[in-house]
Design a protein around this motif. Structure first.
Motif, PDB file in Angstrom:
ATOM      1  N   ASP A 106      -7.477  -1.112  -6.879  1.00  0.00           N
ATOM      2  CA  ASP A 106      -7.784   0.317  -6.735  1.00  0.00           C
ATOM      3  C   ASP A 106      -7.102   0.888  -5.485  1.00  0.00           C
ATOM      4  O   ASP A 106      -6.905   2.097  -5.377  1.00  0.00           O
ATOM      5  N   ILE A 107      -6.842   0.046  -4.542  1.00  0.00           N
ATOM      6  CA  ILE A 107      -6.168   0.485  -3.311  1.00  0.00           C
ATOM      7  C   ILE A 107      -4.980  -0.445  -3.101  1.00  0.00           C
ATOM      8  O   ILE A 107      -5.125  -1.669  -3.199  1.00  0.00           O
ATOM      9  N   LEU A 108      -3.848   0.170  -2.832  1.00  0.00           N
ATOM     10  CA  LEU A 108      -2.656  -0.640  -2.516  1.00  0.00           C
ATOM     11  C   LEU A 108      -1.793   0.202  -1.564  1.00  0.00           C
ATOM     12  O   LEU A 108      -1.185   1.183  -1.956  1.00  0.00           O
ATOM     13  N   THR A 109      -1.829  -0.214  -0.296  1.00  0.00           N
ATOM     14  CA  THR A 109      -1.221   0.640   0.729  1.00  0.00           C
ATOM     15  C   THR A 109      -0.385  -0.207   1.685  1.00  0.00           C
ATOM     16  O   THR A 109      -0.790  -1.330   2.029  1.00  0.00           O
ATOM     17  N   ALA A 110       0.726   0.396   2.095  1.00  0.00           N
ATOM     18  CA  ALA A 110       1.605  -0.273   3.074  1.00  0.00           C
ATOM     19  C   ALA A 110       1.618   0.556   4.358  1.00  0.00           C
ATOM     20  O   ALA A 110       1.667   1.787   4.315  1.00  0.00           O
ATOM     21  N   VAL A 111       1.461  -0.139   5.513  1.00  0.00           N
ATOM     22  CA  VAL A 111       1.506   0.553   6.818  1.00  0.00           C
ATOM     23  C   VAL A 111       2.602  -0.065   7.675  1.00  0.00           C
ATOM     24  O   VAL A 111       2.952  -1.237   7.483  1.00  0.00           O
ATOM     25  N   ASP A 112       3.116   0.731   8.592  1.00  0.00           N
ATOM     26  CA  ASP A 112       4.155   0.166   9.468  1.00  0.00           C
ATOM     27  C   ASP A 112       3.509  -0.537  10.641  1.00  0.00           C
ATOM     28  O   ASP A 112       2.277  -0.640  10.713  1.00  0.00           O
ATOM     29  N   ALA A 113       4.304  -0.989  11.570  1.00  0.00           N
ATOM     30  CA  ALA A 113       3.809  -1.816  12.679  1.00  0.00           C
ATOM     31  C   ALA A 113       2.837  -1.040  13.553  1.00  0.00           C
ATOM     32  O   ALA A 113       1.990  -1.646  14.231  1.00  0.00           O
ATOM     33  N   ARG A 114       2.870   0.284  13.520  1.00  0.00           N
ATOM     34  CA  ARG A 114       1.934   1.055  14.343  1.00  0.00           C
ATOM     35  C   ARG A 114       0.709   1.526  13.552  1.00  0.00           C
ATOM     36  O   ARG A 114      -0.072   2.321  14.026  1.00  0.00           O
ATOM     37  N   GLY A 115       0.677   1.137  12.333  1.00  0.00           N
ATOM     38  CA  GLY A 115      -0.519   1.430  11.536  1.00  0.00           C
ATOM     39  C   GLY A 115      -0.411   2.716  10.761  1.00  0.00           C
ATOM     40  O   GLY A 115      -1.401   3.162  10.167  1.00  0.00           O
ATOM     41  N   ARG A 116       0.740   3.305  10.735  1.00  0.00           N
ATOM     42  CA  ARG A 116       0.884   4.531   9.965  1.00  0.00           C
ATOM     43  C   ARG A 116       1.217   4.181   8.505  1.00  0.00           C
ATOM     44  O   ARG A 116       1.989   3.253   8.242  1.00  0.00           O
ATOM     45  N   VAL A 117       0.651   4.990   7.636  1.00  0.00           N
ATOM     46  CA  VAL A 117       0.815   4.692   6.209  1.00  0.00           C
ATOM     47  C   VAL A 117       2.240   5.038   5.796  1.00  0.00           C
ATOM     48  O   VAL A 117       2.730   6.139   6.029  1.00  0.00           O
ATOM     49  N   LEU A 118       2.873   3.953   5.193  1.00  0.00           N
ATOM     50  CA  LEU A 118       4.224   4.173   4.682  1.00  0.00           C
ATOM     51  C   LEU A 118       4.160   4.638   3.215  1.00  0.00           C
ATOM     52  O   LEU A 118       4.893   5.507   2.789  1.00  0.00           O
ATOM     53  N   TYR A 119       3.262   3.998   2.526  1.00  0.00           N
ATOM     54  CA  TYR A 119       3.200   4.312   1.095  1.00  0.00           C
ATOM     55  C   TYR A 119       1.828   3.934   0.558  1.00  0.00           C
ATOM     56  O   TYR A 119       1.280   2.897   0.895  1.00  0.00           O
ATOM     57  N   ARG A 120       1.221   4.881  -0.254  1.00  0.00           N
ATOM     58  CA  ARG A 120      -0.032   4.562  -0.954  1.00  0.00           C
ATOM     59  C   ARG A 120       0.275   4.577  -2.451  1.00  0.00           C
ATOM     60  O   ARG A 120       0.717   5.611  -2.972  1.00  0.00           O
ATOM     61  N   ALA A 121       0.063   3.439  -3.056  1.00  0.00           N
ATOM     62  CA  ALA A 121       0.421   3.348  -4.476  1.00  0.00           C
ATOM     63  C   ALA A 121      -0.377   4.330  -5.324  1.00  0.00           C
ATOM     64  O   ALA A 121       0.115   4.844  -6.326  1.00  0.00           O
ATOM     65  N   HIS A 122      -1.674   4.585  -4.946  1.00  0.00           N
ATOM     66  CA  HIS A 122      -2.506   5.466  -5.760  1.00  0.00           C
ATOM     67  C   HIS A 122      -2.579   6.878  -5.191  1.00  0.00           C
ATOM     68  O   HIS A 122      -3.314   7.702  -5.732  1.00  0.00           O
ATOM     69  N   ASN A 123      -1.880   7.121  -4.097  1.00  0.00           N
ATOM     70  CA  ASN A 123      -1.831   8.484  -3.546  1.00  0.00           C
ATOM     71  C   ASN A 123      -0.514   8.644  -2.764  1.00  0.00           C
ATOM     72  O   ASN A 123      -0.500   8.728  -1.534  1.00  0.00           O
ATOM     73  N   PRO A 124       0.567   8.657  -3.517  1.00  0.00           N
ATOM     74  CA  PRO A 124       1.894   8.596  -2.861  1.00  0.00           C
ATOM     75  C   PRO A 124       2.155   9.770  -1.911  1.00  0.00           C
ATOM     76  O   PRO A 124       2.911   9.625  -0.937  1.00  0.00           O
ATOM     77  N   VAL A 125       1.468  10.887  -2.122  1.00  0.00           N
ATOM     78  CA  VAL A 125       1.776  12.054  -1.287  1.00  0.00           C
ATOM     79  C   VAL A 125       1.125  11.958   0.086  1.00  0.00           C
ATOM     80  O   VAL A 125       1.492  12.651   1.011  1.00  0.00           O
ATOM     81  N   SER A 126       0.100  11.093   0.167  1.00  0.00           N
ATOM     82  CA  SER A 126      -0.604  10.992   1.440  1.00  0.00           C
ATOM     83  C   SER A 126       0.006   9.852   2.252  1.00  0.00           C
ATOM     84  O   SER A 126      -0.264   8.676   2.014  1.00  0.00           O
ATOM     85  N   VAL A 127       0.810  10.208   3.248  1.00  0.00           N
ATOM     86  CA  VAL A 127       1.467   9.219   4.108  1.00  0.00           C
ATOM     87  C   VAL A 127       1.403   9.689   5.542  1.00  0.00           C
ATOM     88  O   VAL A 127       1.129  10.854   5.829  1.00  0.00           O
TER      89      VAL A 127
END
Ligand code: ADP
Length: 668
Positions: A106-127
């Protein structure tokens, strides 16, 4: 007042109760013990099973966590991930995560080294935002982390707008639930795994996290139910159930509410909440879940920091076990009933067998009371009743014997009474006879005195007349005309002399001159002499002398006079001829003798029988009527008796003489 008999309580009923009461008690206690043991055993076993079921459920839960961790680890650890994260290009990262999206995270999210969201698989617009999550921090610090945690509604909404809606749960109030403020649950429990993404030199260049929302997600609990309980149902209801709680609220469950819906939103009881959520301990016990009783097991679900975020529950419906207990109860009660009926039947038969001889005894005793005797009870049994029967038989035998003895005594007594009565009658008769004799003797004595006086007075002139007549007769020549008259005077004076002689004999004053008398000789002598007085031409004389009769003691002259009188009377009674029978009998040693004088004359008229012994009673023209009365007196003087029997065929006089002279009643 009539005494009231105690209420009848037959021995058969007592035996039946006596035999059945312990049996019933034993069966009842056995049933109770059996039921208690079965109940305890079944309950323990069921509860124990639920405890192990909870372990299985935890395994399933852990497997799901492991699956998510594996997916996240495989992706984050691939060389392509390092490259994609290094570029920071969202399309490349999306391409990296595409295979994972198909694995129902249900959640699949990638963050960079500083913790900022790079990509949300289920909410791509929210980064570009920085999720404040512990697992992100742990992954960025280089440690992969997997576990359960609670996300707020905002965090969920950030991950996917739909996720917050899916997580929302209306809290339902039930009687046993712990009190709680608020009617909505917006937080969501997730199974999450986060892993660092490293570049070729091993530096952490970002992190990847994936999660599955547990709110309203029943796949896991249904899988637990399927694996652990294999979908077993009882009357259409699942026997096994599983639930995941967020705090105290059911967020995923297959426990059904009364409306047939899953009981999501219902809550834990205060007791279980305190034990599991606050004390972080297991709760394993019987509990009321939603609307029914279950064997239950709860354990806390710990969050990533070790805090209790919720709980895992498995439970088994109690109804099948209570039904089983009821069935066992029914079987036990049926067995109890059947054994009781058999017991009643057997004890009735045994009671009947035991009471039969007692009833027989009662009937026999009743018959004995009514007078029957010689009653015996057959085949007494070899027990106490048999002893009683033998005692009864002995008693009736003794009773019969004693009654026979009493009857014998009674009969003896009756005979004695009869004898005594007869003796008394005889004595009375003798007394009357003696009285009559006395009266007659007195009369005769008076008569005798008078007769003696008259005879004495007549005797002297009669002697003178007789003397003078003889002189006159001698003086007259035979042919004298008056000679016939003189002879008449002579005959009449002789007759008068005879009468006077009889009168003197009747009035005799002399005592008996007892000597030995040969009766047969006296009789023969009389027969030889009697011919001078009466004609014996037509009379046949029969002698029936008893050769045993010897001499008897008596006055020979007087006895001769008696026998002469009787023989003379007998011959006179047979003017046309007949048989004169003389019989003698010895009546035994010391018993005296009897002398019979019988004729075949015309007999004595019945009306004369009583008078013949009365002085001067005669039916003959020339009779004096003194013969029998004189004879009677003589025989009585001898202590004997004179009896007469007469009919138209003849008359028999019997003289009975005693062996020795008893006391005379005649005055002498
Ligand atoms: P007598 O002979 O003088 O009449 P008894 O005293 O001897 O007196 O007898 C009395 C009566 O008894 C007789 O008159 C007679 O009627 C009756 N009698 C006695 N002996 C006999 C007899 N053998 N048969 C019939 N009548 C008898």
């Amino acid at each position: 007042m009539p005494t009231r008999l105690p209420r009848r309580f037959p021995i058969r009923a007592k035996l039946t109760i006596g035999a059945l009461a312990p049996l019933f008690l034993a069966c009842f206690l056995c049933s109770l013990t059996g039921l208690y043991l079965i109940k305890a055993k079944i309950a323990n076993q069921a509860q124990e099973k639920v405890r192990t079921d909870l372990n299985s459920a935890r395994e399933v839960y852990q497997n799901e966590l492991d699956r998510i961790a594996e997916l996240v680890d495989l992706t984050s650890g691939s060389p392509f991930a390092a490259t994609a994260f290094a570029t920071g290009d969202r399309r490349v990262i999306a391409q990296l995560l595409t295979p994972l999206q198909q694995k129902k995270l249900d959640i699949l999210t990638a963050v960079d080294a500083r913790g900022r969201v790079l990509y949300r698989a289920h909410n791509p617009v929210s980064v570009g935002d920085r999720p404040e999550c512990y697992f992100v921090q742990r992954a960025l610090s280089g440690s992969a982390v997997t576990g359960s945690c609670v996300l707020t509604a905002n965090q969920l909404a950030a991950e996917s707008p739909d996720l917050a809606r899916r997580a929302a749960i209306s809290v339902v109030s039930t009687p046993h639930a712990r009190p709680r403020a608020g009617t909505e649950e917006h937080s969501g429990m997730v199974m999450v795994s986060a892993a660092p993404v490293r570049n070729a030199s091993g530096e952490v260049i970002g992190a990847l996290y994936g999660a599955t929302l547990l709110n309203n997600n029943n796949h896991l609990v249904d899988r637990i139910k399927q694996i652990v309980y294999e979908g077993v149902k009882f009357h259409g209801t699942d026997v096994g159930t599983a639930t995941i709680f967020l705090g105290d609220t059911r967020i995923a469950t297959n426990v059904m509410a009364s409306n047939g819906q899953r009981a999501i939103g219902t809550r834990l009881s205060e007791e279980v909440y305190n034990r599991v959520l606050l004390e972080k301990k297991k709760w394993i016990a019987r509990a009321f879940v939603v609307n029914d009783w279950y064997f239950t097991a709860y354990e806390p679900i710990l969050g990533l920091k070790g805090e209790a975020v919720g709980s895992l529950y498995v439970g088994m419906l109690e109804k099948p076990y209570t039904q089983m207990q009821k069935n066992v109860n029914s079987i036990l009660y049926l067995v109890l009933l059947v054994t009781s009926l058999l017991g009643i039947a057997f004890s009735s038969i045994i009671g009947a067998l035991l009471s039969r001889p007692i009833r027989e005894l009662e009937s026999l005793a009743h018959r004995v009371a009514l007078g029957e005797r010689d009653l015996q009870m057959e085949e007494p049994s070899a027990d106490e009743v048999g002893d009683l029967a033998r005692a009864f038989n002995q008693m009736t035998r003794a009773l019969t014997r004693q009654e026979a003895e009493i009857n014998l005594l009674h009969r003896g007594l009756e005979l004695k009474v009869q004898e005594r009565t007869a003796e008394l009658s005889e004595k009375n008769r003798q007394l009357l006879e003696t009285q009559a004799d006395l009266a007659r003797a007195e009369k005769l004595a008076d008569l005798g005195i008078m007769a003696a006086g008259v005879a004495h007075e007549i005797n002297t002139p009669l002697a003178i007349i007789r003397g003078n007549t003889e002189v006159l007769e001698m003086c007259l020549p035979p042919e004298h005309g008056n000679r016939e008259e003189v002879e008449i005077i002579t005959r009449q004076t002789e007759r008068m002399a005879k009468i006077v002689g009889n009168l003197l004999a009747f009035a005799r004053q002399k005592s008996l001159d007892r000597r030995q008398v040969e009766v047969h000789a006296v009789l023969d002598d009389i027969l030889a002499q009697i011919g001078h007085q009466v004609s014996l031409e037509r009379v046949r004389i029969a002698r029936d002398y008893d050769p045993d009769l010897g001499a008897i003691k008596g006055d020979a002259d007087q006895l001769r006079q008696v026998l002469s009188n009787l023989i003379l009377n007998a011959t006179q009674a047979m003017p046309e001829g007949g048989t004169l029978t003389l019989s003698t009998r010895s009546l035994g040693p010391g018993a005296g003798c009897s002398i019979d004088v019988a004729d075949t004359g015309s007999g004595i008229a019945p009306e004369h029988l009583e008078k013949i012994f009365t002085p001067f009673f005669t039916t003959k023209d020339s009779g004096t009527g003194l013969g029998l009365s004189v004879s009677y007196g003589i025989i009585k003087d001898h202590g004997g008796d004179i009896q007469v029997t007469s009919s138209q065929l003849g008359t028999r006089f019997r003289i009975i003489l005693p062996p020795e002279k008893p006391q005379s009643v005649i005055l002498e």
